[in-house]
Every structure is written in C-alpha cells, then in structure tokens.
Design a protein around this motif. Sequence first.
Motif, PDB file in Angstrom:
ATOM      1  N   ARG A  45       0.866  -1.181   0.000  1.00  0.00           N
ATOM      2  CA  ARG A  45       0.000   0.000   0.000  1.00  0.00           C
ATOM      3  C   ARG A  45       0.898   1.224   0.000  1.00  0.00           C
ATOM      4  O   ARG A  45       1.945   1.238   0.646  1.00  0.00           O
ATOM      5  N   GLN A  46       0.477   2.257  -0.710  1.00  0.00           N
ATOM      6  CA  GLN A  46       1.270   3.483  -0.740  1.00  0.00           C
ATOM      7  C   GLN A  46       0.847   4.375   0.423  1.00  0.00           C
ATOM      8  O   GLN A  46      -0.321   4.715   0.571  1.00  0.00           O
ATOM      9  N   VAL A  47       1.828   4.714   1.259  1.00  0.00           N
ATOM     10  CA  VAL A  47       1.588   5.547   2.434  1.00  0.00           C
ATOM     11  C   VAL A  47       2.598   6.690   2.409  1.00  0.00           C
ATOM     12  O   VAL A  47       3.806   6.451   2.418  1.00  0.00           O
ATOM     13  N   ASN A  48       2.103   7.908   2.355  1.00  0.00           N
ATOM     14  CA  ASN A  48       2.963   9.104   2.333  1.00  0.00           C
ATOM     15  C   ASN A  48       4.025   9.023   1.235  1.00  0.00           C
ATOM     16  O   ASN A  48       5.189   9.343   1.446  1.00  0.00           O
ATOM     17  N   GLY A  49       3.622   8.563   0.060  1.00  0.00           N
ATOM     18  CA  GLY A  49       4.507   8.526  -1.089  1.00  0.00           C
ATOM     19  C   GLY A  49       5.462   7.342  -1.139  1.00  0.00           C
ATOM     20  O   GLY A  49       6.269   7.245  -2.049  1.00  0.00           O
ATOM     21  N   ARG A  50       5.393   6.432  -0.172  1.00  0.00           N
ATOM     22  CA  ARG A  50       6.266   5.250  -0.142  1.00  0.00           C
ATOM     23  C   ARG A  50       5.412   3.993  -0.187  1.00  0.00           C
ATOM     24  O   ARG A  50       4.315   3.960   0.348  1.00  0.00           O
ATOM     25  N   TRP A  51       5.959   2.929  -0.795  1.00  0.00           N
ATOM     26  CA  TRP A  51       5.274   1.641  -0.853  1.00  0.00           C
ATOM     27  C   TRP A  51       5.651   0.832   0.381  1.00  0.00           C
ATOM     28  O   TRP A  51       6.821   0.612   0.662  1.00  0.00           O
ATOM     29  N   VAL A  52       4.627   0.407   1.129  1.00  0.00           N
ATOM     30  CA  VAL A  52       4.816  -0.301   2.396  1.00  0.00           C
ATOM     31  C   VAL A  52       4.199  -1.691   2.272  1.00  0.00           C
ATOM     32  O   VAL A  52       3.063  -1.839   1.791  1.00  0.00           O
TER      33      VAL A  52
END
Length: 120
Positions: free
Chosen positions: A105-112
Amino acid sequence: MRYRTTIMPLIFAVAAAAGLPAASAQQAAAPQPGDIASLAELPSDIRLVIGPDVSDRGGPFAAGCVSSNGEPHSRFASARMNADTAQVTIERGGIAHYFDTLDFRQVNGRWVHVPKQPQK
C-alpha cells in the motif's frame, strides 16, 4: 448401454482437451492496465522488500531443492499495481513449491508491505 453412444464421445473430448498445455491458455490473455511484466518495472520500495535473490520472470530458477548452477530459489511471477495498492506474486522453489502473493500500500509517497493477517 443406450447412453454409451452419447457419453463416450463426450468423454473422449474431455480427455483430449486435458492434454493441452497450460501455457496455451496464458497466451490468450492480453496484458491489462496495471500489469507489471518485470522486476525492473516495480518501484524501488517494493524491490527492497522482495530482496535481491529473486530471478526475473522467465529467468533462471531452481524449482526444486537443489540449485545446480546457483540459480535463485525465488522468481518473479506477476504484479499488478493501482494508484495506491500493489500485489506481487513470487514463485518459491523447493520441496514445497508454491506461489506467494505480497500486498503493498502506498503511504505518504512510499510503498509499504502489508503483512498477511493470521487466519483464525
């Protein structure tokens, strides 16, 4: 006995179709928007989670327990990305050969990576 003449051709047709290679079904499917064909197309955040010892789709791969030429025991199978979610499927070799799907999932511009929830 009277049904044998209608059932036997059906049985032969099913038996003949079972001999078709599975790859023939995959070739008919056209790529869909969001489908990823290679590890190189994945964002670096996702590649970092997958790790360096993964062969690209179609690359060398040790499907069994023994790697005769140093092939990796994991191989990229497929991926699908949307605006804020991604799923990556990795083929894992060995005695328990299987496919593992990782969710991101993308969270704050990063893929987690989103870990799987334990089944109850």
